[in-house]
Design an enzyme around this catalytic site. Structure first.
Site, PDB file in Angstrom:
ATOM      1  N   ARG A 204       5.949   7.068  -3.923  1.00  0.00           N
ATOM      2  CA  ARG A 204       4.643   7.281  -4.532  1.00  0.00           C
ATOM      3  C   ARG A 204       3.536   6.895  -3.553  1.00  0.00           C
ATOM      4  O   ARG A 204       3.420   5.728  -3.184  1.00  0.00           O
ATOM      5  CB  ARG A 204       4.444   6.480  -5.808  1.00  0.00           C
ATOM      6  CG  ARG A 204       3.000   6.649  -6.331  1.00  0.00           C
ATOM      7  CD  ARG A 204       2.779   6.223  -7.748  1.00  0.00           C
ATOM      8  NE  ARG A 204       1.389   6.371  -8.125  1.00  0.00           N
ATOM      9  CZ  ARG A 204       0.815   7.536  -8.454  1.00  0.00           C
ATOM     10  NH1 ARG A 204       1.528   8.648  -8.444  1.00  0.00           N
ATOM     11  NH2 ARG A 204      -0.463   7.598  -8.782  1.00  0.00           N
TER      12      ARG A 204
ATOM     13  N   GLU B 297     -10.204   4.172  -1.757  1.00  0.00           N
ATOM     14  CA  GLU B 297     -10.781   3.957  -3.090  1.00  0.00           C
ATOM     15  C   GLU B 297     -11.632   5.144  -3.536  1.00  0.00           C
ATOM     16  O   GLU B 297     -12.326   5.780  -2.737  1.00  0.00           O
ATOM     17  CB  GLU B 297     -11.656   2.702  -3.050  1.00  0.00           C
ATOM     18  CG  GLU B 297     -12.244   2.279  -4.360  1.00  0.00           C
ATOM     19  CD  GLU B 297     -11.354   1.322  -5.137  1.00  0.00           C
ATOM     20  OE1 GLU B 297     -11.328   1.437  -6.378  1.00  0.00           O
ATOM     21  OE2 GLU B 297     -10.697   0.470  -4.510  1.00  0.00           O
ATOM     22  N   GLY B 298     -11.558   5.453  -4.826  1.00  0.00           N
ATOM     23  CA  GLY B 298     -12.451   6.455  -5.400  1.00  0.00           C
ATOM     24  C   GLY B 298     -12.255   7.846  -4.840  1.00  0.00           C
ATOM     25  O   GLY B 298     -13.225   8.535  -4.528  1.00  0.00           O
TER      26      GLY B 298
ATOM     27  N   ASP C 152     -12.606  15.487  -3.604  1.00  0.00           N
ATOM     28  CA  ASP C 152     -11.505  14.578  -3.308  1.00  0.00           C
ATOM     29  C   ASP C 152     -11.393  14.493  -1.788  1.00  0.00           C
ATOM     30  O   ASP C 152     -11.030  15.473  -1.136  1.00  0.00           O
ATOM     31  CB  ASP C 152     -10.203  15.098  -3.916  1.00  0.00           C
ATOM     32  CG  ASP C 152      -9.065  14.073  -3.857  1.00  0.00           C
ATOM     33  OD1 ASP C 152      -9.122  13.182  -2.984  1.00  0.00           O
ATOM     34  OD2 ASP C 152      -8.129  14.180  -4.671  1.00  0.00           O
TER      35      ASP C 152
ATOM     36  N   GLU D 118      -5.581   3.104  -3.495  1.00  0.00           N
ATOM     37  CA  GLU D 118      -6.143   1.834  -3.948  1.00  0.00           C
ATOM     38  C   GLU D 118      -7.202   2.037  -5.024  1.00  0.00           C
ATOM     39  O   GLU D 118      -8.059   2.919  -4.915  1.00  0.00           O
ATOM     40  CB  GLU D 118      -6.776   1.132  -2.749  1.00  0.00           C
ATOM     41  CG  GLU D 118      -7.450  -0.180  -3.057  1.00  0.00           C
ATOM     42  CD  GLU D 118      -8.092  -0.777  -1.825  1.00  0.00           C
ATOM     43  OE1 GLU D 118      -7.856  -1.965  -1.556  1.00  0.00           O
ATOM     44  OE2 GLU D 118      -8.806  -0.044  -1.114  1.00  0.00           O
ATOM     45  N   CYS D 119      -7.139   1.217  -6.062  1.00  0.00           N
ATOM     46  CA  CYS D 119      -8.128   1.268  -7.138  1.00  0.00           C
ATOM     47  C   CYS D 119      -8.383  -0.158  -7.602  1.00  0.00           C
ATOM     48  O   CYS D 119      -7.634  -0.687  -8.424  1.00  0.00           O
ATOM     49  CB  CYS D 119      -7.628   2.139  -8.288  1.00  0.00           C
ATOM     50  SG  CYS D 119      -8.771   2.217  -9.693  1.00  0.00           S
TER      51      CYS D 119
ATOM     52  N   THR E 139     -15.357  13.548 -13.327  1.00  0.00           N
ATOM     53  CA  THR E 139     -15.095  12.765 -12.117  1.00  0.00           C
ATOM     54  C   THR E 139     -15.334  13.556 -10.840  1.00  0.00           C
ATOM     55  O   THR E 139     -15.795  13.012  -9.836  1.00  0.00           O
ATOM     56  CB  THR E 139     -13.658  12.207 -12.153  1.00  0.00           C
ATOM     57  OG1 THR E 139     -13.418  11.431 -10.994  1.00  0.00           O
ATOM     58  CG2 THR E 139     -12.615  13.299 -12.276  1.00  0.00           C
TER      59      THR E 139
ATOM     60  N   GLN F 215      -0.080   3.363 -13.679  1.00  0.00           N
ATOM     61  CA  GLN F 215       0.750   4.162 -12.783  1.00  0.00           C
ATOM     62  C   GLN F 215       1.357   3.300 -11.685  1.00  0.00           C
ATOM     63  O   GLN F 215       2.518   3.487 -11.312  1.00  0.00           O
ATOM     64  CB  GLN F 215      -0.071   5.294 -12.159  1.00  0.00           C
ATOM     65  CG  GLN F 215      -0.296   6.477 -13.081  1.00  0.00           C
ATOM     66  CD  GLN F 215      -0.909   7.647 -12.336  1.00  0.00           C
ATOM     67  OE1 GLN F 215      -1.747   7.479 -11.452  1.00  0.00           O
ATOM     68  NE2 GLN F 215      -0.507   8.850 -12.690  1.00  0.00           N
TER      69      GLN F 215
ATOM     70  N   HIS G  49       0.035   5.859  -3.469  1.00  0.00           N
ATOM     71  CA  HIS G  49      -0.867   5.337  -4.501  1.00  0.00           C
ATOM     72  C   HIS G  49      -2.181   4.933  -3.853  1.00  0.00           C
ATOM     73  O   HIS G  49      -2.217   4.054  -2.994  1.00  0.00           O
ATOM     74  CB  HIS G  49      -0.237   4.136  -5.203  1.00  0.00           C
ATOM     75  CG  HIS G  49      -1.053   3.607  -6.345  1.00  0.00           C
ATOM     76  ND1 HIS G  49      -0.927   4.082  -7.638  1.00  0.00           N
ATOM     77  CD2 HIS G  49      -2.032   2.666  -6.384  1.00  0.00           C
ATOM     78  CE1 HIS G  49      -1.777   3.445  -8.428  1.00  0.00           C
ATOM     79  NE2 HIS G  49      -2.472   2.580  -7.685  1.00  0.00           N
TER      80      HIS G  49
ATOM     81  N   ARG H 185      -9.491  12.339  -0.083  1.00  0.00           N
ATOM     82  CA  ARG H 185      -8.294  11.626   0.347  1.00  0.00           C
ATOM     83  C   ARG H 185      -7.504  12.432   1.375  1.00  0.00           C
ATOM     84  O   ARG H 185      -7.390  13.648   1.277  1.00  0.00           O
ATOM     85  CB  ARG H 185      -7.407  11.289  -0.851  1.00  0.00           C
ATOM     86  CG  ARG H 185      -7.991  10.203  -1.720  1.00  0.00           C
ATOM     87  CD  ARG H 185      -7.152   9.940  -2.950  1.00  0.00           C
ATOM     88  NE  ARG H 185      -7.134  11.086  -3.851  1.00  0.00           N
ATOM     89  CZ  ARG H 185      -6.482  11.102  -4.996  1.00  0.00           C
ATOM     90  NH1 ARG H 185      -5.774  10.036  -5.366  1.00  0.00           N
ATOM     91  NH2 ARG H 185      -6.530  12.164  -5.782  1.00  0.00           N
TER      92      ARG H 185
END
Length: 234
Positions: A84, A126-127, A160, A88-89, A148, A105, A86, A162
């Site tokens: 996964r 983040e975000g 997005d 950061e949040c 969002t 999650q 993932h 990322r």
């Protein structure tokens, strides 16, 4: 602009056909860390840091369960490790915010990966890559009606931002060039495939629905095709 070119421009990678050529990284340190969650579940993770990640950020790969055995079995045709990526949040992972599903999650992923062997890649983006302060600015816009994705673009960011190039680098380092991907997000699979990671299977997470995140989850299904079986789509 194609997705491949967009990723390459962000990460400074070379495009070779439909694939991206990515520089190798190396493991910097590896240390075992006992993990325990608020509900009492605990396990141990082999936390790895890296040198040479393309964006220079401090991303982590956490080996869970028999991750070494899972990688070894893959080399002999066995089932690939469960992975996964993932993002950061702080609000969800640490503060328990119910505006997203990130914290649940993360908790789910650690247990599921530990059961079969694999990796949690903890990515410092983040975000959706816009940063913590900008994410909170986006929350304010969501409070007045934007979703969002609309909130991110209203702030001058991409929907997005990322980039999964560092995730691919980490997977190549640990020998996980074939994986089962624990994610509802089709973009993660698309990016990793272009970066030389073979995604054998996409495995969905559970649905962590609350009154506070219902609009957020619905936007992910409507806008980016996340595989979430929300009640209104069931």
């Amino acid at each position: 602009m194609t997705v491949t070119r967009r990723i390459a421009n962000r990460a400074g990678l070379h495009v070779a056909g439909k694939r991206l050529e990515i520089a190798p990284a190396t493991v910097r340190t590896a240390v075992t860390v006992p993990l325990r969650f608020g509900d009492g579940y605990g396990t141990a993770g082999r936390v790895m840091t890296f040198q040479g990640l393309v964006d220079g950020k401090e991303h982590l790969a956490i080996g869970l369960g028999d991750w070494e055995g899972a990688v070894a079995r893959t080399a002999h045709g066995g089932e690939p490790p469960l992975v996964r990526p993932h993002s950061e949040c702080l609000t969800g992972d640490v503060l328990g915010s119910e505006r997203c599903d990130c914290g649940p999650q993360l908790r789910e992923a650690v247990e599921r990966i530990a059961e079969v062997g694999g990796f949690l890649l903890y990515l410092r983006q983040e975000g959706r890559g816009i940063g913590l302060y900008a994410k909170l600015d986006a929350y304010a816009l969501q409070d007045v009606g934007l979703d969002t994705y609309e909130a991110n673009t209203a702030l001058g960011h991409g929907e997005d931002e990322r980039d999964y190039a560092p995730a691919a680098q980490m997977l190549h380092v640990v020998g996980a060039d074939r994986i089962r991907l624990l994610s509802n997000n089709p973009d993660k699979a698309a990016q990793l495939k272009r970066l030389g990671v073979r995604v054998e299977e996409r495995v969905t997470t559970g649905v962590h629905l609350t009154d506070a995140n219902a609009r957020y989850l619905a936007a992910k299904v409507d806008h980016t095709g996340h595989t979430l079986a929300l009640p209104r789509f069931a």
